[in-house]
Write a protein that holds these residues in place. Structure first.
Motif, PDB file in Angstrom:
ATOM      1  N   MET A 481     -11.323  37.583 -21.869  1.00  0.00           N
ATOM      2  CA  MET A 481     -10.668  36.170 -23.194  1.00  0.00           C
ATOM      3  C   MET A 481     -11.655  34.652 -22.970  1.00  0.00           C
ATOM      4  O   MET A 481     -12.049  33.949 -24.304  1.00  0.00           O
ATOM      5  N   VAL A 482     -11.973  34.576 -22.048  1.00  0.00           N
ATOM      6  CA  VAL A 482     -12.737  33.469 -22.200  1.00  0.00           C
ATOM      7  C   VAL A 482     -13.643  33.204 -22.976  1.00  0.00           C
ATOM      8  O   VAL A 482     -14.500  32.505 -23.790  1.00  0.00           O
ATOM      9  N   ALA A 483     -14.669  34.434 -22.368  1.00  0.00           N
ATOM     10  CA  ALA A 483     -15.623  34.924 -23.032  1.00  0.00           C
ATOM     11  C   ALA A 483     -15.455  35.160 -24.761  1.00  0.00           C
ATOM     12  O   ALA A 483     -16.092  34.651 -25.277  1.00  0.00           O
ATOM     13  N   ARG A 484     -14.463  35.797 -25.070  1.00  0.00           N
ATOM     14  CA  ARG A 484     -14.115  35.866 -26.167  1.00  0.00           C
ATOM     15  C   ARG A 484     -13.813  34.908 -27.298  1.00  0.00           C
ATOM     16  O   ARG A 484     -14.418  34.256 -28.295  1.00  0.00           O
ATOM     17  N   ASP A 714      -9.030  25.211 -16.125  1.00  0.00           N
ATOM     18  CA  ASP A 714      -9.805  25.342 -14.725  1.00  0.00           C
ATOM     19  C   ASP A 714     -11.235  24.807 -14.842  1.00  0.00           C
ATOM     20  O   ASP A 714     -11.479  24.865 -14.369  1.00  0.00           O
ATOM     21  N   ALA A 715     -11.770  25.912 -16.378  1.00  0.00           N
ATOM     22  CA  ALA A 715     -13.473  25.296 -16.200  1.00  0.00           C
ATOM     23  C   ALA A 715     -13.181  23.944 -16.062  1.00  0.00           C
ATOM     24  O   ALA A 715     -14.040  23.882 -16.055  1.00  0.00           O
ATOM     25  N   VAL A 716     -12.260  22.871 -16.884  1.00  0.00           N
ATOM     26  CA  VAL A 716     -13.172  21.893 -16.946  1.00  0.00           C
ATOM     27  C   VAL A 716     -12.273  20.699 -16.360  1.00  0.00           C
ATOM     28  O   VAL A 716     -11.894  19.868 -16.414  1.00  0.00           O
ATOM     29  N   ALA A 721      -7.818  20.584  -8.503  1.00  0.00           N
ATOM     30  CA  ALA A 721      -7.097  20.724  -9.226  1.00  0.00           C
ATOM     31  C   ALA A 721      -6.707  22.223 -10.471  1.00  0.00           C
ATOM     32  O   ALA A 721      -7.104  22.928 -10.203  1.00  0.00           O
ATOM     33  N   HIS A 722      -5.163  22.568 -10.051  1.00  0.00           N
ATOM     34  CA  HIS A 722      -5.342  23.937 -11.041  1.00  0.00           C
ATOM     35  C   HIS A 722      -4.084  23.596 -11.750  1.00  0.00           C
ATOM     36  O   HIS A 722      -3.062  23.003 -11.131  1.00  0.00           O
ATOM     37  N   SER A 723      -3.504  25.007 -12.342  1.00  0.00           N
ATOM     38  CA  SER A 723      -3.106  24.481 -13.345  1.00  0.00           C
ATOM     39  C   SER A 723      -2.424  26.215 -13.135  1.00  0.00           C
ATOM     40  O   SER A 723      -1.957  26.670 -14.226  1.00  0.00           O
ATOM     41  N   GLY A 724      -2.350  26.739 -12.615  1.00  0.00           N
ATOM     42  CA  GLY A 724      -2.147  28.574 -12.751  1.00  0.00           C
ATOM     43  C   GLY A 724      -0.729  28.760 -12.829  1.00  0.00           C
ATOM     44  O   GLY A 724       0.108  27.359 -12.808  1.00  0.00           O
TER      45      GLY A 724
END
Length: 736
Positions: A481-484, A714-716, A721-724
């Motif tokens: 989904m990130v790639a899309r 998460d990528a930025v 840090a984590h927002s899972g």
């Protein structure tokens, strides 16, 4: 050992000594009537249990133990050449009478008949009960009847000491407890010293009438130890008040759903019982850590996985499951524990098992160096059934040892002024045990404290290769989904369109819709539907194990799942554990379906109804059960509510609890949150509103939006840090 109800005589004291030297065949004839009496009493107990209509595992165990001992006694009497033919025939006749009564009892249940076969597998529990029966008869089991001693090398071969524990010891070498502070319990001279008392104490619970109390006197509730923003129910707060008042041993036997976990955690806070060890089944290990963070947020908690490489050696609360306890029992014994909680304490009923030996050894170690430690055994098993199972629990609590009551209980019994020969002894003895710390409340007893219907989330960790595979598949779905998203963003830039700063949430929602559409039209690659199916299959065994615990503790349970393979896996688990079940599925004819429903409703031996969430979620009445297990999540709150309403309907006399099994740190947890937000917490947990807020497509879409948003964040995000996804907060106080 004295014969039950009679002072010990010199002749009886000598008999066990002879037997310890392996001279069992040389014992005088007075021994056989003792064995006969023990056998006859055990047969009466089995027959009474069968007449009561409930054949429990403990009843089967006792039945097999009686059959074993009968067989051995007959062989011994026949081989006794020192007895006359007349004497031998008399003994055999008495044993045959017991055997006849046992056989008459066996015809009430086909499963018991199988235990009489020569090739029947003899359980460790049955061997243990047989040894106890021999000891009750004044006979010390011979060496070949005792469980094999574990070689010292084998006992310590797999033990580990986590690196963080070593760091803790090096950081503060004075953490070891001050043994001088221990006040040994004083046992006063007593008239009961020559009496056999463990048997009468157990019998006192079997003889109790339906109106006999099963709960110690508890003080008024206290909220002094409840953290800000949390609220205990009154019955929970009363136990915490007892700990605050100085009581230190509890057999907390509340029915499932009444918040034993919260009570134990806050009792430890009231008693300042840190470090605290909590021993639990694997399925609830994650939940204990979450509950500790909620109820004692200022205390650090750590969970032991495997060899404990990731634990915090400086934590206040250590949570470990039975399966890995043997690896850690060494360093835990030197950890300076001030308290110990054993959850699902009926797991230690077989004292010859490794898990029981570990728990009892740690308890004895704590009591040997800690002044008045907090010891709590948690179980939902009713005290009036299978009371023999409580020997190990009483020993863990320090109320008895292998053969006799310890100081506090012995003094209480002496103060009654009675002996087992007195008619009033049994009621007084039972009360003495209850006053030591037995606390049992039923749902119906505290119905005013709790809502009529509520959902309790039970997070579980998906360990091993299956868990790793699911998390990897979820990451792959997020990467796709990130790639899309990035391709669509690049296309916008190349076309000269304005691009928003940070995450473009409108584009995120568009990408989620594309993914959702593809999931319904293509089977290639992972999608939200295949992910949920895989998670459901991975949870199946854990959910089934928990359903078995509930069935053995509180009675009938309804087990809901969406997929056939999850139902199949659960039914296989129930069959392996000897739990009878009915299956209610969509592919059954109306006649078969109704027959299975009737079996669950009417047959006391059918403990679990395994139901399809879609096929059995409407149109059937299962109010005979007040506990449900939701092994898989629905896509709509209404479907979930419909399933719960199979039990929560007219005719239900108890509050209904739906235990929702959630795979922590997966999309499963996110969907649970979405279901709650769509339906509204109050409507779902308290008043049972069936108002539909959003559709299944909405939940699927929002789950994909959340997964993509987390991946982009998460990528930025800064390192660390984590927002899972996180597990949803419980919908009531103290899910246990």
């Amino acid at each position: 050992m004295a014969r039950r109800g009679q002072p010990q005589t010199r002749a009886r004291r000598n008999a066990p000594r002879q037997l310890r030297h392996g001279r069992r065949d040389d014992v005088n004839a007075n021994v056989t009537p003792d064995v006969y009496a023990v056998l006859a009493r055990a047969v009466r107990e089995v027959d009474a249990a069968l007449r009561g209509g409930r054949v429990t595992p403990a009843t089967r165990t006792k039945f097999q133990a009686v059959a074993l001992l009968l067989r051995e006694e007959r062989a011994r009497v026949r081989a006794d050449e020192d007895s006359s033919d007349t004497r031998r025939a008399e003994r055999l006749k008495r044993l045959d009478g017991v055997a006849t009564n046992l056989a008459k009892s066996a015809v009430r249940d086909s499963g018991l008949m199988a235990l009489l076969a020569e090739d029947a597998v003899v359980s460790d529990e049955a061997r243990s009960v047989k040894r106890d029966m021999l000891r009750t008869a004044g006979i010390e089991p011979s060496a070949d009847e005792l469980p094999p001693a574990e070689p010292e090398a084998a006992a310590t071969e797999h033990r580990v000491v986590p690196r963080s524990v070593v760091s803790r010891q090096l950081a503060n070498p004075f953490l070891a407890p001050d043994a001088a502070a221990v006040r040994p319990s004083e046992r006063r001279p007593t008239r009961l010293a020559t009496w056999e008392l463990i048997g009468p104490l157990l019998s006192s619970f079997e003889r109790a009438g339906s109106g006999a109390t099963a709960c110690m006197a508890l003080p008024a509730p206290t909220s002094r130890f409840t953290p800000l923003g949390m609220e205990l129910m009154p019955h929970q707060a009363r136990l915490v008040a007892a700990a605050a008042a100085g009581h230190r041993t509890f057999l907390l036997a509340d029915e499932p759903g009444l918040g034993k976990t919260a009570q134990a955690l806050l009792a430890a806070e009231a008693a300042k019982a840190y470090p605290l060890l909590v021993v639990v089944p694997n399925v609830v290990k994650t939940n204990w850590a979450r509950e500790a963070a909620m109820w004692t947020p200022h205390r650090s908690a750590t969970v032991v996985h495997g060899n404990g490489d990731s634990i915090d050696g400086f934590a206040d609360i250590v949570v470990v499951n039975y399966e890995v306890l043997d690896r850690h029992v060494g360093w835990l014994g030197d950890f300076g524990l001030r308290g110990m909680v054993v959850d699902e304490a009926h797991f230690i009923k077989n004292k010859s098992s490794q898990r029981s030996r570990n728990v009892l050894a740690l308890s004895e170690r704590i009591r040997s160096f800690t002044a008045r430690p907090l010891l709590m055994a948690l179980t939902g098993t009713p005290l009036i059934n299978d009371i023999d199972d409580f020997r190990a629990i009483w020993q863990f609590l320090g109320w008895i040892d292998e053969r006799k009551p310890l100081a506090e209980l012995m003094n209480a019994l002496d103060e009654t002024g009675l002996t087992p020969a007195d008619p009033g002894f049994y009621a007084a003895a039972r009360q003495s045990v209850v006053d030591l710390g037995i606390v049992r409340r039923r749902k119906v007893d505290v119905a005013a404290d709790i809502p009529a219907r509520r959902i309790a989330d039970l997070p579980v960790e998906l360990d091993g290769a299956v868990g790793r595979s699911i998390r990897a598949a979820e990451r792959e779905l997020a990467r796709r989904m990130v790639a899309r998203y990035e391709d669509a963003l690049a296309l916008r830039r190349s076309g000269g369109d304005a691009v928003a700063e940070g995450i473009d949430h409108d584009l995120v929602r568009q990408v989620a819709r594309w993914e959702q559409k593809d999931a319904t039209t293509s089977s290639a690659g992972e999608n939200v539907f295949s992910m949920m199916r895989r998670i459901g299959a991975a949870k199946a065994g854990l959910a089934a194990d928990y359903a078995v615990q509930l069935a053995r503790s509180a009675g009938k349970v309804v087990f809901f799942a969406k997929h056939i393979d999850v139902m199949d896996a659960a039914e296989e688990t129930f069959a392996q554990q000897g739990v009878r079940f009915s299956s209610i599925r969509g592919d059954q004819t109306p006649a078969v379906r109704q027959r299975n429903i009737d079996a669950f409703v009417n047959d006391p031996e059918v403990a679990i109804a395994v139901c399809s969430l879609t096929a059995a979620g409407v149109g059937i009445n299962l109010q005979v059960a007040s506990d449900l297990v939701l092994a898989e999540l629905s896509w709509t709150a209404a479907e979930q509510t419909q399933a719960i309403d199979r039990s929560h309907r007219i005719g239900q006399t108890q509050p209904v609890t739906a235990w929702r099994i959630i795979a922590a740190q997966t999309i499963d947890a996110r969907i649970a949150e979405l279901l709650d937000s769509k339906a509204g917490l109050a409507a779902q947990a308290l008043d049972g509103s069936e108002e539909e807020v959003g559709s299944s497509a909405d939940v699927q879409h929002e789950a994909l939006v959340a997964l993509l948003t987390d991946a982009l964040s998460d990528a930025v995000a800064p390192a660390g840090a984590h927002s899972g996804a996180t597990v949803a907060e419980p919908l009531w106080s103290g899910a246990d």
